[in-house]
Design a protein around this motif. Structure first.
Motif, PDB file in Angstrom:
ATOM      1  N   ALA A   1      18.380  27.622 -39.540  1.00 28.32           N
ATOM      2  CA  ALA A   1      16.859  28.057 -39.855  1.00 28.32           C
ATOM      3  C   ALA A   1      16.388  27.582 -40.580  1.00 28.32           C
ATOM      4  CB  ALA A   1      16.802  29.287 -39.488  1.00 28.32           C
ATOM      5  N   GLY A   2      17.987  26.305 -41.510  1.00 26.18           N
ATOM      6  CA  GLY A   2      17.468  25.129 -42.657  1.00 26.18           C
ATOM      7  C   GLY A   2      16.988  24.415 -42.707  1.00 26.18           C
ATOM      8  N   LYS A   3      17.106  23.462 -43.069  1.00 25.77           N
ATOM      9  CA  LYS A   3      17.124  21.847 -43.221  1.00 25.77           C
ATOM     10  C   LYS A   3      16.985  21.185 -41.839  1.00 25.77           C
ATOM     11  CE  LYS A   3      16.945  17.901 -46.012  1.00 25.77           C
ATOM     12  NZ  LYS A   3      17.851  17.167 -47.052  1.00 25.77           N
ATOM     13  N   GLN A   4      18.483  21.741 -41.942  1.00 33.25           N
ATOM     14  CA  GLN A   4      18.762  20.558 -40.327  1.00 33.25           C
ATOM     15  C   GLN A   4      18.314  21.247 -39.478  1.00 33.25           C
ATOM     16  OE1 GLN A   4      20.433  17.953 -41.065  1.00 33.25           O
ATOM     17  NE2 GLN A   4      21.207  17.219 -39.341  1.00 33.25           N
ATOM     18  N   GLY A   5      18.465  22.715 -39.126  1.00 35.16           N
ATOM     19  CA  GLY A   5      18.001  22.689 -37.972  1.00 35.16           C
ATOM     20  C   GLY A   5      16.381  22.461 -37.974  1.00 35.16           C
ATOM     21  N   LYS A   6      15.420  22.130 -38.579  1.00 35.36           N
ATOM     22  CA  LYS A   6      14.138  22.303 -38.719  1.00 35.36           C
ATOM     23  C   LYS A   6      13.560  20.948 -38.312  1.00 35.36           C
ATOM     24  CE  LYS A   6      12.474  26.094 -41.886  1.00 35.36           C
ATOM     25  NZ  LYS A   6      12.455  26.530 -43.340  1.00 35.36           N
TER      26      LYS A   6
ATOM     27  N   CYS B   1      18.394  30.720 -34.674  1.00 35.19           N
ATOM     28  CA  CYS B   1      19.504  31.844 -35.905  1.00 35.19           C
ATOM     29  C   CYS B   1      19.774  31.527 -36.901  1.00 35.19           C
ATOM     30  CB  CYS B   1      19.893  32.329 -34.353  1.00 35.19           C
ATOM     31  SG  CYS B   1      21.343  31.375 -33.921  1.00 35.19           S
ATOM     32  N   ASP B   2      20.262  32.528 -37.216  1.00 30.87           N
ATOM     33  CA  ASP B   2      21.205  32.277 -38.857  1.00 30.87           C
ATOM     34  C   ASP B   2      21.836  33.585 -38.846  1.00 30.87           C
ATOM     35  OD1 ASP B   2      21.827  31.414 -41.561  1.00 30.87           O
ATOM     36  OD2 ASP B   2      20.030  29.658 -40.720  1.00 30.87           O
TER      37      ASP B   2
ATOM     38  N   ALA C   1      15.536  36.793 -43.605  1.00 30.84           N
ATOM     39  CA  ALA C   1      13.625  37.095 -44.066  1.00 30.84           C
ATOM     40  C   ALA C   1      12.689  36.394 -44.559  1.00 30.84           C
ATOM     41  CB  ALA C   1      14.726  37.516 -45.568  1.00 30.84           C
ATOM     42  N   GLN C   2      12.751  35.372 -43.843  1.00 27.19           N
ATOM     43  CA  GLN C   2      11.285  34.506 -43.237  1.00 27.19           C
ATOM     44  C   GLN C   2      10.537  35.306 -41.805  1.00 27.19           C
ATOM     45  OE1 GLN C   2      12.333  30.405 -43.198  1.00 27.19           O
ATOM     46  NE2 GLN C   2      13.159  31.206 -45.763  1.00 27.19           N
ATOM     47  N   LYS C   3      11.332  35.500 -41.191  1.00 27.40           N
ATOM     48  CA  LYS C   3      11.121  36.164 -39.654  1.00 27.40           C
ATOM     49  C   LYS C   3      10.342  35.481 -39.000  1.00 27.40           C
ATOM     50  CE  LYS C   3      10.906  40.898 -41.118  1.00 27.40           C
ATOM     51  NZ  LYS C   3      10.142  41.768 -41.493  1.00 27.40           N
ATOM     52  N   VAL C   4       9.935  33.988 -39.317  1.00 29.45           N
ATOM     53  CA  VAL C   4       8.974  33.295 -38.254  1.00 29.45           C
ATOM     54  C   VAL C   4       9.113  31.569 -39.454  1.00 29.45           C
ATOM     55  CG1 VAL C   4       7.243  32.137 -37.217  1.00 29.45           C
ATOM     56  CG2 VAL C   4       7.560  34.835 -37.383  1.00 29.45           C
ATOM     57  N   TYR C   5       9.445  30.553 -38.590  1.00 31.16           N
ATOM     58  CA  TYR C   5       9.416  29.338 -38.534  1.00 31.16           C
ATOM     59  C   TYR C   5       8.125  28.889 -38.440  1.00 31.16           C
ATOM     60  CZ  TYR C   5       9.543  24.539 -38.622  1.00 31.16           C
ATOM     61  OH  TYR C   5       8.716  23.161 -39.217  1.00 31.16           O
ATOM     62  N   GLU C   6       6.636  28.456 -39.096  1.00 31.02           N
ATOM     63  CA  GLU C   6       5.250  27.705 -39.238  1.00 31.02           C
ATOM     64  C   GLU C   6       5.711  26.308 -38.825  1.00 31.02           C
ATOM     65  OE1 GLU C   6       3.074  32.202 -39.653  1.00 31.02           O
ATOM     66  OE2 GLU C   6       3.071  30.791 -41.401  1.00 31.02           O
ATOM     67  N   GLN C   7       5.131  25.816 -38.032  1.00 28.17           N
ATOM     68  CA  GLN C   7       4.815  24.573 -38.283  1.00 28.17           C
ATOM     69  C   GLN C   7       3.241  24.333 -38.063  1.00 28.17           C
ATOM     70  OE1 GLN C   7       7.411  21.131 -35.689  1.00 28.17           O
ATOM     71  NE2 GLN C   7       5.439  21.389 -34.335  1.00 28.17           N
ATOM     72  N   TYR C   8       3.491  23.556 -39.614  1.00 35.39           N
ATOM     73  CA  TYR C   8       2.419  22.455 -39.979  1.00 35.39           C
ATOM     74  C   TYR C   8       1.765  21.129 -39.903  1.00 35.39           C
ATOM     75  CZ  TYR C   8      -1.477  22.492 -42.358  1.00 35.39           C
ATOM     76  OH  TYR C   8      -2.760  22.212 -43.918  1.00 35.39           O
TER      77      TYR C   8
ATOM     78  N   SER D   1      18.649  36.705 -36.095  1.00 36.95           N
ATOM     79  CA  SER D   1      20.061  36.904 -36.790  1.00 36.95           C
ATOM     80  C   SER D   1      20.554  35.895 -35.476  1.00 36.95           C
ATOM     81  CB  SER D   1      20.482  38.440 -36.553  1.00 36.95           C
ATOM     82  OG  SER D   1      21.989  38.293 -36.785  1.00 36.95           O
ATOM     83  N   TYR D   2      22.033  35.678 -35.999  1.00 34.91           N
ATOM     84  CA  TYR D   2      23.138  34.859 -34.853  1.00 34.91           C
ATOM     85  C   TYR D   2      23.867  35.694 -33.344  1.00 34.91           C
ATOM     86  CZ  TYR D   2      26.921  37.382 -36.017  1.00 34.91           C
ATOM     87  OH  TYR D   2      28.863  37.543 -36.870  1.00 34.91           O
TER      88      TYR D   2
END
Length: 364
Positions: A271-276, A294-295, A302-309, A324-325
């Motif tokens: 869920a970090g830089k590479q995954g995004k 997953c991570d 803790a962020q729970k959701v990734y939002e693409q803006y 969670s993985y």
């Protein structure tokens, strides 16, 4: 230039193997390279096909001298091609294609002018090719890296790949799993792929492009578990002229074509830089297949959701859960660097009982 004294005996014979040597300004390494060709233990019919792609150093003189003095070996046919009136070099893909086109062997053994073959290379790779069930075969081998400590992680990864991993790890950042300086292939595969990409002449990974197109036409991948090539690492290599972004775009495009387009849904592991970055590189259709990131990192979870803006419309165009993985659903794309977690990633995957190439693929 064709060395007639060495080719007369072979003129009426079919050629088993053509050794393909593209060269541009290779005077520093060329004599050692060609000596390793002459030293081959292979007893079948051999052809050496060299294309000099507009060299401006002493390459032409070395080739002329070598063919006059050292290439009179009657068991080999020697052919040297060049285009002296060409304004500038045609590039790596162009030189490889010209060397292949002027050759006639059933199999093609590729040798860069800055590398060296060990004496049993052609013999052992020819045997492996003969054992292939598929006429579209691509054979590699283990290699010796020179200097020894120049690319430790890469060399360990490439040399230790299993037969299955030649396919399953084909989309990682390391490049082709059958390492290009060790390539030995059927002419049938070369023809089925259609040769190497020639444009752009510089800054394009023609070997990776060929490798992926080979997979697309059903190439059978094999590796001889012997060190058969000395593979040099140096800053004047053409590979240093290829940007990471160019390689990334090619990898992601082929991964989508060959894998993701066949999956109804998938998870992105990281869920970090590479995954995004991977998510943003996907087509809209494949983005919609992503069920979650997953991570293992509690801060990311803790962020729970990734939002693409979308900056242009000033709207959020997608919301993807971060989980969670332990609760992730396969199949998954692993966007975590190999061999960088001290075995932790491999442990997580074992806990989940996932199988590489079925439940997940590595991309980083």
């Amino acid at each position: 230039m064709d060395d007639g004294s060495s080719s007369d005996r072979l003129q009426s014979l079919s050629i088993d193997v053509s050794i393909i040597v593209p060269v541009y300004n290779g005077e520093q390494w060329l004599e050692e390279c060609l000596q390793s060709v002459v030293a081959q233990s292979f007893t079948g019919s051999l052809e050496v096909s060299i294309f000099n792609d507009g060299s401006t150093d002493g390459t032409s003189e070395i080739l002329a001298k070598y063919c006059d003095q050292g290439a009179s070996c009657s068991r080999m046919k020697w052919t040297i091609g060049s285009e002296p009136n060409r304004a500038e070099p045609g590039g790596v893909g162009y030189a490889k294609n010209r060397a292949v086109q002027q050759s006639s062997g059933q199999y093609l053994c590729f040798l860069d002018a800055d590398d060296v073959m060990l004496e049993d290379r052609v013999h052992l790779q020819y045997e492996a090719a003969q054992a292939c069930e598929n006429r579209l075969c691509l054979i590699g081998s283990r290699f010796i890296r020179e200097p020894k400590d120049s690319t430790i992680r890469y060399s360990r990864w490439a040399n230790d790949l299993s037969s299955r991993q030649l396919y399953d790890q084909a989309y990682t950042s390391h490049g082709p799993t059958v390492i290009a300086p060790t390539w030995f292939m059927s002419r049938a595969l070369y023809n089925a792929v259609g040769g190497f990409q020639e444009e752009p002449r510089r800054g394009y990974p023609e070997d990776l492009d060929f490798f992926y197109r080979g997979l697309a036409v059903g190439a059978e991948l094999k590796k001889v578990e012997r060190e058969l090539t000395i593979y040099r690492y140096h800053r004047t290599s053409a590979s240093f002229g290829v940007s990471e972004e160019t390689i990334w775009e090619l990898r992601v495009r082929q991964f989508q074509t060959n894998v993701l387009n066949k999956w109804p849904h998938f998870t992105i592991w990281n869920a970090g830089k590479q995954g995004k970055k991977f998510y943003k590189s996907l087509t809209k259709d494949n983005q919609e297949k992503v069920v979650a990131f997953c991570d293992v990192d509690s801060k990311k979870l803790a962020q729970k959701v990734y939002e693409q803006y979308d900056a242009e419309s000033r709207t959020i165009t997608a919301r993807v859960p971060i989980i969670s993985y332990k609760t992730a659903r396969p199949p998954a794309v692993i966007c975590v660097k190999l061999d960088m977690t001290d075995g932790a990633l491999e442990g997580y995957l074992r806990d989940l009982c996932w199988t590489e190439g079925v439940h997940y693929f590595h991309l980083s």
